[in-house]
Motif scaffolding. Structure first.
Motif, PDB file in Angstrom:
ATOM      1  N   ALA A  25       0.840  -1.206   0.000  1.00  0.00           N
ATOM      2  CA  ALA A  25       0.000   0.000   0.000  1.00  0.00           C
ATOM      3  C   ALA A  25       0.871   1.250   0.000  1.00  0.00           C
ATOM      4  N   LEU A  26       1.939   1.235   0.771  1.00  0.00           N
ATOM      5  CA  LEU A  26       2.837   2.377   0.818  1.00  0.00           C
ATOM      6  C   LEU A  26       3.534   2.581  -0.530  1.00  0.00           C
ATOM      7  N   GLU A  27       3.925   1.519  -1.169  1.00  0.00           N
ATOM      8  CA  GLU A  27       4.549   1.610  -2.494  1.00  0.00           C
ATOM      9  C   GLU A  27       3.568   2.189  -3.509  1.00  0.00           C
ATOM     10  N   GLU A  28       2.315   1.763  -3.444  1.00  0.00           N
ATOM     11  CA  GLU A  28       1.299   2.283  -4.367  1.00  0.00           C
ATOM     12  C   GLU A  28       1.076   3.776  -4.134  1.00  0.00           C
ATOM     13  N   LEU A  29       1.020   4.156  -2.858  1.00  0.00           N
ATOM     14  CA  LEU A  29       0.835   5.574  -2.545  1.00  0.00           C
ATOM     15  C   LEU A  29       2.024   6.405  -3.034  1.00  0.00           C
ATOM     16  N   GLN A  30       3.232   5.913  -2.857  1.00  0.00           N
ATOM     17  CA  GLN A  30       4.420   6.625  -3.321  1.00  0.00           C
ATOM     18  C   GLN A  30       4.409   6.751  -4.844  1.00  0.00           C
ATOM     19  N   LYS A  31       4.008   5.687  -5.521  1.00  0.00           N
ATOM     20  CA  LYS A  31       3.939   5.709  -6.984  1.00  0.00           C
ATOM     21  C   LYS A  31       2.877   6.701  -7.457  1.00  0.00           C
ATOM     22  N   ALA A  32       1.727   6.714  -6.787  1.00  0.00           N
ATOM     23  CA  ALA A  32       0.666   7.658  -7.143  1.00  0.00           C
ATOM     24  C   ALA A  32       1.120   9.097  -6.895  1.00  0.00           C
ATOM     25  N   TYR A  33       1.820   9.308  -5.794  1.00  0.00           N
ATOM     26  CA  TYR A  33       2.341  10.642  -5.488  1.00  0.00           C
ATOM     27  C   TYR A  33       3.331  11.090  -6.568  1.00  0.00           C
ATOM     28  N   ASP A  34       4.259  10.220  -6.915  1.00  0.00           N
ATOM     29  CA  ASP A  34       5.247  10.546  -7.944  1.00  0.00           C
ATOM     30  C   ASP A  34       4.569  10.865  -9.271  1.00  0.00           C
ATOM     31  N   ASP A  35       3.541  10.076  -9.621  1.00  0.00           N
ATOM     32  CA  ASP A  35       2.805  10.291 -10.867  1.00  0.00           C
ATOM     33  C   ASP A  35       2.107  11.657 -10.856  1.00  0.00           C
ATOM     34  N   LEU A  36       1.431  11.975  -9.762  1.00  0.00           N
ATOM     35  CA  LEU A  36       0.740  13.262  -9.656  1.00  0.00           C
ATOM     36  C   LEU A  36       1.733  14.421  -9.660  1.00  0.00           C
ATOM     37  N   ASN A  37       2.852  14.235  -8.991  1.00  0.00           N
ATOM     38  CA  ASN A  37       3.859  15.295  -8.952  1.00  0.00           C
ATOM     39  C   ASN A  37       4.416  15.550 -10.354  1.00  0.00           C
ATOM     40  N   ASN A  38       4.708  14.492 -11.098  1.00  0.00           N
ATOM     41  CA  ASN A  38       5.197  14.650 -12.474  1.00  0.00           C
ATOM     42  C   ASN A  38       4.158  15.338 -13.351  1.00  0.00           C
ATOM     43  N   ARG A  39       2.892  14.946 -13.200  1.00  0.00           N
ATOM     44  CA  ARG A  39       1.819  15.590 -13.982  1.00  0.00           C
ATOM     45  C   ARG A  39       1.724  17.062 -13.633  1.00  0.00           C
ATOM     46  N   HIS A  40       1.842  17.378 -12.352  1.00  0.00           N
ATOM     47  CA  HIS A  40       1.786  18.778 -11.915  1.00  0.00           C
ATOM     48  C   HIS A  40       2.943  19.579 -12.524  1.00  0.00           C
ATOM     49  N   LEU A  41       4.154  19.027 -12.484  1.00  0.00           N
ATOM     50  CA  LEU A  41       5.304  19.732 -13.042  1.00  0.00           C
ATOM     51  C   LEU A  41       5.154  19.946 -14.551  1.00  0.00           C
ATOM     52  N   ARG A  42       4.652  18.942 -15.245  1.00  0.00           N
ATOM     53  CA  ARG A  42       4.439  19.092 -16.692  1.00  0.00           C
ATOM     54  C   ARG A  42       3.376  20.137 -16.989  1.00  0.00           C
ATOM     55  N   LEU A  43       2.297  20.122 -16.199  1.00  0.00           N
ATOM     56  CA  LEU A  43       1.223  21.101 -16.386  1.00  0.00           C
ATOM     57  C   LEU A  43       1.745  22.517 -16.133  1.00  0.00           C
ATOM     58  N   ALA A  44       2.543  22.686 -15.097  1.00  0.00           N
ATOM     59  CA  ALA A  44       3.112  24.001 -14.803  1.00  0.00           C
ATOM     60  C   ALA A  44       4.015  24.462 -15.953  1.00  0.00           C
ATOM     61  N   ALA A  45       4.824  23.552 -16.486  1.00  0.00           N
ATOM     62  CA  ALA A  45       5.703  23.902 -17.610  1.00  0.00           C
ATOM     63  C   ALA A  45       4.885  24.231 -18.856  1.00  0.00           C
ATOM     64  N   ASP A  46       3.831  23.444 -19.121  1.00  0.00           N
ATOM     65  CA  ASP A  46       2.963  23.722 -20.272  1.00  0.00           C
ATOM     66  C   ASP A  46       2.307  25.087 -20.138  1.00  0.00           C
ATOM     67  N   PHE A  47       1.841  25.418 -18.939  1.00  0.00           N
ATOM     68  CA  PHE A  47       1.195  26.713 -18.736  1.00  0.00           C
ATOM     69  C   PHE A  47       2.194  27.847 -18.930  1.00  0.00           C
ATOM     70  N   ASP A  48       3.402  27.673 -18.437  1.00  0.00           N
ATOM     71  CA  ASP A  48       4.429  28.697 -18.609  1.00  0.00           C
ATOM     72  C   ASP A  48       4.739  28.906 -20.092  1.00  0.00           C
ATOM     73  N   ASN A  49       4.850  27.813 -20.836  1.00  0.00           N
ATOM     74  CA  ASN A  49       5.079  27.908 -22.286  1.00  0.00           C
ATOM     75  C   ASN A  49       3.910  28.604 -22.975  1.00  0.00           C
ATOM     76  N   TYR A  50       2.678  28.279 -22.573  1.00  0.00           N
ATOM     77  CA  TYR A  50       1.476  28.904 -23.140  1.00  0.00           C
ATOM     78  C   TYR A  50       1.488  30.410 -22.878  1.00  0.00           C
TER      79      TYR A  50
END
Length: 169
Positions: A25-50
């Motif tokens: 369960a902890l591994e799944e939560l860490q993986k989900a956190y990493d996935d959301l964090n990466n999506r957030h960073l990409r979204l922030a970069a996309d918005f900055d480019n926009y």
């Protein structure tokens, strides 16, 4: 009789094992956190480019709008040069045609003259440069020294006017 507590019993050993190894369960939560964090960073970069792209496009549109307006004004400049070569009645007629052309270009871009004479003084649209006695009602614009202009419904230059003080008795 006392029990020997120096060594952990079987139930204590079972409790210690899960703490050493990460739980699924902890591994799944860490993986989900990493996935959301990466999506957030990409979204922030996309918005900055926009945001940067929109700023560049706005600058380009502004430049092209000014360029189009300038090209139209060059037609007026050409006509002034032709009028300089004329004389007499042709000069007067040429100047009148240039004035009409210039007014048409301004109107096409939403810039229009403000009417001021015989209207009440409005400090948002008029700048009083003189306050003189006259037959007109007090606070009425009686002369326009410099014309005022509006673009759409916004005043871009106030008219410089002479305002009536009323009749002096």
């Amino acid at each position: 009789m006392k029990e020997d507590t120096s060594e952990p019993n079987e139930s204590q050993q079972n409790l210690a094992e899960p703490a050493d190894a990460p739980s699924p369960a902890l591994e799944e939560l860490q993986k989900a956190y990493d996935d959301l964090n990466n999506r957030h960073l990409r979204l922030a970069a996309d918005f900055d480019n926009y945001r940067r792209r929109m700023a560049r496009e706005l600058d380009a549109r502004t430049t092209f709008a000014i360029e189009g307006f300038a090209v139209e004004l060059l037609e007026v400049v050409d006509n002034f040069e032709r009028a300089e070569k004329a004389n007499g009645a042709a000069l007067t007629e040429g100047m009148e045609q240039i004035r009409k052309l210039f007014a048409t270009i301004l109107e096409r871009h939403g810039i229009r003259l403000m009417e001021c004479r015989n209207l009440p003084f409005d400090p948002e649209r008029h700048e009083a440069i003189a306050y003189v006695p006259s037959d007109a009602e007090e606070g009425t614009v009686i002369d326009e020294v410099v014309r005022g202009y509006c673009m759409q419904d916004k005043v871009i230059r106030c008219a410089k006017v002479v305002v009536s003080k009323g009749s002096e008795e």
